[in-house]
Motif scaffolding. Structure first.
Motif: not given
Length: 129
Positions: A96-108
């Motif tokens: 779970v990514v909480p509301a308002g939490k800065m994040h980035s995501c990748v997949s190769s």
């Protein structure tokens, strides 16, 4: 926006078509399955990518609502810059990514993720766009 929930097999077919029609292999693709009590359920994914990207190199963003990711195929790496934390999810993992939490995501890898996005709208209605 669909008025009824489509089945996962149909969503996978639509996602594959989006992969095949995309000109940019780094573009994220998504198919909305439907809404449950104002919460969006979608199938998100990426095609096989030509090279791995460090999640620290991807501009971070934040969402207004919580989102839950359940990895069905492949692998996704999330980066939380405020904590300098990297989280790698594999098939069967849920996060779970909480509301308002800065994040980035990748997949190769070719990756499919079932995503449940919380709503700030009224219960029983899709979120306003």
């Amino acid at each position: 926006m669909p008025s009824t929930i489509i089945n996962l097999s149909e969503a996978e077919r639509q996602l594959l078509a989006l992969f095949q029609n995309s000109r940019d292999p780094y573009d994220e693709q998504s198919v909305t399955l439907g809404y449950v009590n104002g919460t969006e359920v979608c199938l998100m994914g990426w095609p096989q990518r030509p090279s791995h990207r460090d999640p620290r190199e991807v501009p971070p963003h934040k969402n207004q609502v919580d989102s839950m990711q359940i990895v069905l195929e492949g692998e996704i790496t999330l980066y939380y810059p405020d904590e300098d934390e990297v989280v790698t999810l594999k098939p069967g993992d849920c996060h779970v990514v909480p509301a308002g939490k800065m994040h980035s995501c990748v997949s190769s890898k070719k990756t499919r993720v079932l995503v449940i996005v919380g709503s700030q709208g009224q219960r029983g209605s899709p979120p306003e766009e």
